[in-house]
Design an enzyme around this catalytic site. Structure first.
Site, PDB file in Angstrom:
ATOM      1  N   GLN A 172       7.990 -10.673   7.356  1.00 34.03           N
ATOM      2  CA  GLN A 172       8.112 -11.814   6.437  1.00 34.03           C
ATOM      3  C   GLN A 172       9.396 -12.610   6.681  1.00 34.03           C
ATOM      4  O   GLN A 172       9.442 -13.816   6.458  1.00 34.03           O
ATOM      5  CB  GLN A 172       8.104 -11.334   4.976  1.00 34.03           C
ATOM      6  CG  GLN A 172       6.790 -10.764   4.496  1.00 34.03           C
ATOM      7  CD  GLN A 172       6.712  -9.273   4.657  1.00 34.03           C
ATOM      8  OE1 GLN A 172       7.305  -8.697   5.575  1.00 34.03           O
ATOM      9  NE2 GLN A 172       5.981  -8.599   3.785  1.00 34.03           N
ATOM     10  N   ASP A 204      10.819  -6.680  -6.563  1.00 30.85           N
ATOM     11  CA  ASP A 204       9.419  -6.613  -7.015  1.00 30.85           C
ATOM     12  C   ASP A 204       9.306  -5.977  -8.383  1.00 30.85           C
ATOM     13  O   ASP A 204       8.351  -6.224  -9.130  1.00 30.85           O
ATOM     14  CB  ASP A 204       8.580  -5.843  -5.999  1.00 30.85           C
ATOM     15  CG  ASP A 204       8.402  -6.685  -4.753  1.00 30.85           C
ATOM     16  OD1 ASP A 204       9.316  -6.699  -3.920  1.00 30.85           O
ATOM     17  OD2 ASP A 204       7.378  -7.386  -4.655  1.00 30.85           O
ATOM     18  N   ARG A 253       1.780 -13.500  -1.106  1.00 36.03           N
ATOM     19  CA  ARG A 253       2.620 -12.310  -1.318  1.00 36.03           C
ATOM     20  C   ARG A 253       3.946 -12.803  -1.899  1.00 36.03           C
ATOM     21  O   ARG A 253       4.200 -13.995  -1.978  1.00 36.03           O
ATOM     22  CB  ARG A 253       2.779 -11.456  -0.058  1.00 36.03           C
ATOM     23  CG  ARG A 253       2.770 -12.066   1.265  1.00 36.03           C
ATOM     24  CD  ARG A 253       3.970 -12.941   1.604  1.00 36.03           C
ATOM     25  NE  ARG A 253       5.218 -12.295   1.256  1.00 36.03           N
ATOM     26  CZ  ARG A 253       6.339 -12.923   0.982  1.00 36.03           C
ATOM     27  NH1 ARG A 253       6.395 -14.241   0.974  1.00 36.03           N
ATOM     28  NH2 ARG A 253       7.437 -12.281   0.676  1.00 36.03           N
ATOM     29  N   GLY A 254       4.771 -11.811  -2.297  1.00 42.19           N
ATOM     30  CA  GLY A 254       5.979 -12.159  -3.032  1.00 42.19           C
ATOM     31  C   GLY A 254       5.680 -11.993  -4.509  1.00 42.19           C
ATOM     32  O   GLY A 254       4.660 -12.509  -4.993  1.00 42.19           O
ATOM     33  N   ALA A 255       6.544 -11.239  -5.196  1.00 39.97           N
ATOM     34  CA  ALA A 255       6.219 -10.840  -6.575  1.00 39.97           C
ATOM     35  C   ALA A 255       5.839 -12.014  -7.499  1.00 39.97           C
ATOM     36  O   ALA A 255       4.766 -11.995  -8.123  1.00 39.97           O
ATOM     37  CB  ALA A 255       7.379 -10.027  -7.150  1.00 39.97           C
ATOM     38  N   ASN A 262      12.319  -3.286  -3.848  1.00 37.85           N
ATOM     39  CA  ASN A 262      12.120  -4.480  -3.020  1.00 37.85           C
ATOM     40  C   ASN A 262      11.587  -4.034  -1.659  1.00 37.85           C
ATOM     41  O   ASN A 262      11.404  -2.835  -1.415  1.00 37.85           O
ATOM     42  CB  ASN A 262      13.429  -5.262  -2.884  1.00 37.85           C
ATOM     43  CG  ASN A 262      13.203  -6.630  -2.252  1.00 37.85           C
ATOM     44  OD1 ASN A 262      12.333  -7.392  -2.693  1.00 37.85           O
ATOM     45  ND2 ASN A 262      13.941  -6.959  -1.204  1.00 37.85           N
TER      46      ASN A 262
END
Ligand code: MRU
Length: 317
Positions: A174, A215, A41-43, A225
């Protein structure tokens, strides 16, 4: 993430920090599943994973349009995913070597952009600052170094004696799980806080700036975000605290004039009603669980990219 011996090895972010488990992904469907379930995960990291997913698809002779579409359908908000798919889509041939080379270039370039974002953004962080951040925007969320956490990392490397407040980031935590894991590893002083603590810390004068990732950033600077980022921006505005976004230009979606056009992912209600698989909310609770929110550009003091520090009116060139 590591490409090794024709397969993608991925640190499973669902079980960190309790267990460090590496997944072995050998088919593009595995990558689709890893993105959907947030093993990755994470853009920027999603974009890198999609690149390798397409390399696996090309390796196994999967139809190009189908693989691209399945990956595009995995998560809707982070534009880096579509950016990476489009970039690989622009390669004239669909052969494994060419696709893999492009995927590796995407990963290498992301790391380089993050280091430059770190350098550009560190100038906004003063000696002895208390910096508040949300979600995880570090090495785990990118090809390495990180965006907002990359700025924090670079400021720390510069010897600025900073201290970080990292918001838990409900529902998936997260911040508590992953940002704390990275900050401990780097030896950066910090405290984890429950999300509701931020405003009172600001009121007490204990936050010098807030820095978050993104994002998707619309042409006017509106930035999507992790859910809760908008409320941090409102709180920062009320308390007169600078609020920064840090992201590579691969997160800018210049086609969208405003943030109202950014698709916001809604995830399963179980993310709220259950913690670690244990039910904590009543059965049958109706849940609204958007994964992201949009912070209007006029609440953002500056957006840091690899190109520099941008202020309104935003132009990301
Ligand atoms: O749902 P996630 O964990 O993928 O959301 C991640 C974020 O909101 C990050 O802040 C964003 O992707 C930037 S990561 C450098």
């Amino acid at each position: 993430m590591k490409w090794e011996d024709g397969r993608l090895l991925m640190l499973d972010q669902r079980v960190l920090p309790i267990r460090e488990e590496w997944l072995e992904l050998t088919a593009y469907e595995d990558v689709v599943e890893a993105i959907k379930t947030m093993a990755v995960r994470g853009a920027p990291a999603i974009g890198v994973a999609a690149g390798y997913g397409l390399a696996l698809a090309a390796k196994h002779g999967v139809d190009r349009a189908k693989a691209s579409q399945d990956l595009a359908d995995s998560r809707p908000t982070a534009v880096n995913l579509f950016w990476a798919i489009d970039r690989i889509g622009a390669i004239p041939t669909w052969d494994f070597e060419s696709v893999l080379t492009e995927a590796q270039a995407i990963e290498r370039e992301d790391l380089a952009m993050n280091r430059t974002i770190g350098r550009n953004g560190a100038e906004l962080i003063g000696q002895g600052f208390n910096v508040l951040t949300v979600c995880n925007t570090g090495a785990l969320a990118t090809a390495g170094h990180g965006t907002a956490l990359g700025v924090i990392r670079t400021a720390h490397e510069d010897g600025k004696r900073i201290h970080v407040y990292t918001c838990e980031t409900r529902p998936r935590q997260q911040g508590l799980r992953l940002t704390a894991y990275e900050l401990l590893d780097e030896g950066i002083p910090f405290h984890s806080i429950a999300d509701g603590v931020a405003a009172s810390l600001m009121r007490a004068g204990k936050v010098d700036c807030v820095i978050a990732g993104a994002d998707r950033i619309a042409a006017n600077g509106d930035s999507a975000n992790k859910i809760g980022t908008y409320s941090l921006a409102v709180q920062s505005h009320y308390h007169g605290i600078p609020f920064y976004i840090a992201a590579p230009t691969s997160t800018v979606d210049a086609k969208l004039s405003t943030g109202d056009l950014i698709p916001i992912e809604e995830r399963s209600g179980e993310e709220l009603t259950h913690i670690e698989g244990v039910q904590v909310g009543p059965s049958g609770t109706p849940v609204y669980n958007p994964a992201f929110d949009v912070t209007p550009g006029d609440l953002i003091t500056a957006i840091v990219t690899e190109k520099g520090v941008h202020r309104a009116p935003y132009r990301f060139t």
